[in-house]
Design an enzyme around this catalytic site. Sequence first.
Site, PDB file in Angstrom:
ATOM      1  N   GLY A 178      29.154  53.813  37.198  1.00  0.00           N
ATOM      2  CA  GLY A 178      28.720  54.517  36.000  1.00  0.00           C
ATOM      3  C   GLY A 178      29.633  54.212  34.825  1.00  0.00           C
ATOM      4  O   GLY A 178      30.325  53.200  34.809  1.00  0.00           O
ATOM      5  N   HIS A 184      27.990  45.951  32.040  1.00  0.00           N
ATOM      6  CA  HIS A 184      27.037  46.339  33.091  1.00  0.00           C
ATOM      7  C   HIS A 184      25.607  45.969  32.673  1.00  0.00           C
ATOM      8  O   HIS A 184      24.810  45.494  33.468  1.00  0.00           O
ATOM      9  CB  HIS A 184      27.072  47.850  33.321  1.00  0.00           C
ATOM     10  CG  HIS A 184      28.377  48.372  33.835  1.00  0.00           C
ATOM     11  ND1 HIS A 184      29.208  49.164  33.081  1.00  0.00           N
ATOM     12  CD2 HIS A 184      28.984  48.230  35.038  1.00  0.00           C
ATOM     13  CE1 HIS A 184      30.265  49.485  33.796  1.00  0.00           C
ATOM     14  NE2 HIS A 184      30.168  48.929  34.987  1.00  0.00           N
ATOM     15  N   ASP A 297      36.342  41.720  37.379  1.00  0.00           N
ATOM     16  CA  ASP A 297      37.022  42.101  38.614  1.00  0.00           C
ATOM     17  C   ASP A 297      36.943  40.911  39.570  1.00  0.00           C
ATOM     18  O   ASP A 297      36.264  40.951  40.600  1.00  0.00           O
ATOM     19  CB  ASP A 297      36.367  43.347  39.192  1.00  0.00           C
ATOM     20  CG  ASP A 297      36.509  44.511  38.228  1.00  0.00           C
ATOM     21  OD1 ASP A 297      37.650  44.856  37.897  1.00  0.00           O
ATOM     22  OD2 ASP A 297      35.483  45.049  37.767  1.00  0.00           O
ATOM     23  N   GLN A 300      37.833  41.369  43.221  1.00  0.00           N
ATOM     24  CA  GLN A 300      36.771  42.127  43.898  1.00  0.00           C
ATOM     25  C   GLN A 300      35.624  41.194  44.285  1.00  0.00           C
ATOM     26  O   GLN A 300      35.090  41.262  45.398  1.00  0.00           O
ATOM     27  CB  GLN A 300      36.263  43.232  42.965  1.00  0.00           C
ATOM     28  CG  GLN A 300      34.982  43.886  43.412  1.00  0.00           C
ATOM     29  CD  GLN A 300      34.644  45.110  42.579  1.00  0.00           C
ATOM     30  OE1 GLN A 300      35.240  46.145  42.746  1.00  0.00           O
ATOM     31  NE2 GLN A 300      33.676  44.994  41.678  1.00  0.00           N
ATOM     32  N   VAL A 323      31.975  40.206  29.683  1.00  0.00           N
ATOM     33  CA  VAL A 323      31.477  40.506  28.334  1.00  0.00           C
ATOM     34  C   VAL A 323      32.658  41.092  27.553  1.00  0.00           C
ATOM     35  O   VAL A 323      33.355  41.984  28.042  1.00  0.00           O
ATOM     36  CB  VAL A 323      30.294  41.488  28.376  1.00  0.00           C
ATOM     37  CG1 VAL A 323      29.826  41.836  26.968  1.00  0.00           C
ATOM     38  CG2 VAL A 323      29.151  40.884  29.180  1.00  0.00           C
TER      39      VAL A 323
HETATM   40  O1  PAF Z   1      33.186  47.393  40.241  1.00  0.00           O
HETATM   41  C1  PAF Z   1      32.871  48.573  40.473  1.00  0.00           C
HETATM   42  O2  PAF Z   1      32.392  49.301  39.601  1.00  0.00           O
HETATM   43  C2  PAF Z   1      33.076  49.127  41.877  1.00  0.00           C
HETATM   44  O3  PAF Z   1      34.233  48.636  42.452  1.00  0.00           O
HETATM   45  C3  PAF Z   1      31.864  48.913  42.803  1.00  0.00           C
HETATM   46  C4  PAF Z   1      31.615  47.442  43.062  1.00  0.00           C
HETATM   47  C5  PAF Z   1      30.635  49.542  42.190  1.00  0.00           C
HETATM   48  C6  PAF Z   1      32.096  49.586  44.153  1.00  0.00           C
HETATM   49  O4  PAF Z   1      32.301  50.950  44.010  1.00  0.00           O
END
Ligand code: PAF
Length: 436
Positions: A178, A184, A297, A300, A323
């Site tokens: 969120g 996003h 990220d 990640q 972005v």
């Molecule tokens: O990047 C994020 O916002 C979070 O780490 C994710 C991938 C939604 C997992 O909670």
Amino acid sequence: MREVDAYLGLGANLGDRERALRVAVQRLQATPGLEVVACSSFRESAFVGEGPAQPPYLNGVVHVRTALPAATLLALGKALEREAGRALPAPRNQPRPLDIDVLLHGGQTIDTRELVVPHPRLHEREFVLTPLRELGVDVAALARPARPRVIHDPAEFAAVCTGWHEGGCQIGVVPTMGALHEGHVSLMRLARAENDRVIATIFVNPLQFGPKEDFAAYPRDLQADLGRCGAAGVDLVFAPSVAQMYDPGFCSHVAVGPAAEGMEGALRPGHFSGVATVVARLFALCRAHRGYFGQKDAQQVAVLRRMTRDLGFPLRLVECPIVREPDGLAMSSRNVYLGAADRRAATVLFRALCAGRQAFAHGQRHRDALLEVARTVVIAERRASLDYLELRSEPDLEPLPAGPVDHGRLLIAARFVDGARPVRLLDNLSLTGPGA
Ligand code: PAF
């Protein structure tokens, strides 16, 4: 199947429009197993879709009574469109000699790749609503589909996705916590362009926060997020509570390997296991074909790419460019907490990365010299406390040995402490790749 009342929308904006609509009604009348009960008057309306201007449409609605399934009505409509001279499949939003939509089919709700009934944009289209009213349909009583649909319960979420799979839909998922921003939204737009159905998940995942981290204070604004999802064309938002996502007996966790070592993994013990666990659970619930993640990220993404491969999820992980704000700061949900002076200072991350990349472009090839160029820029900004600055391999972000390098990605994290609360920012830049 028993007989139902169904309503078909007719439209044309090429050639002899009135003739095309009349011929279509005659063909429907002549179709075995289908009775034409009534036909609305035809009305002209301006083209309302995206893309270049088009000639105005002539529209009407036909009320039929039939035992034919909605999919058969759709196929019949396509056959009539072809007969009227429309080349199918056709690109979206092109002028057409005839267009036939299945608007309503009894009280049925259908959500397949080819067909969504009631028609998803019915309530937005006066050229459909007026003829329906003329035919005696109580349009106000027709449930207005919530867009995006919001689901909190994991079992219901999985069931909707199963229905989409059965209907042949390609599904894209954008997992988020969120506090959505343009970064996003760019993932959602790409997912919209590449899939039949787009899911955004909104869940602040406690498993990925350390005990001293900002789980409780993480920004949350579901209503604002839903607005952004709707505008980006998301079909479904999955927003479970913590108790819904993890029942009291929940105890299985995904262990992560070398991709999670160093950088964020070193500073946030358990973080990537928490990320991999929640993402694996989301992938298992929705069984999406594509998952969209932002390159900001980067570690990640490397961890999730490995996890997706290792656990055998049949999903393509789509890594999307960072972005940035106009001054270069990478967009992040945590940027809102930067005080004014820290906000100005925060551009130092991007400036440092660009300095390293520029040195590479000018021929510097030694790992430590490149890092030193970038470090000098960060250190000059006294508001920034550097957590790490590394040069790692692409695409897996493995540590690069000291000495000459021919590629790599610079990754940086720094803290800023003068705002409403301390903020950690991350950024990264390829030495050789495109801008961000
Ligand atoms: O990047 C994020 O916002 C979070 O780490 C994710 C991938 C939604 C997992 O909670």
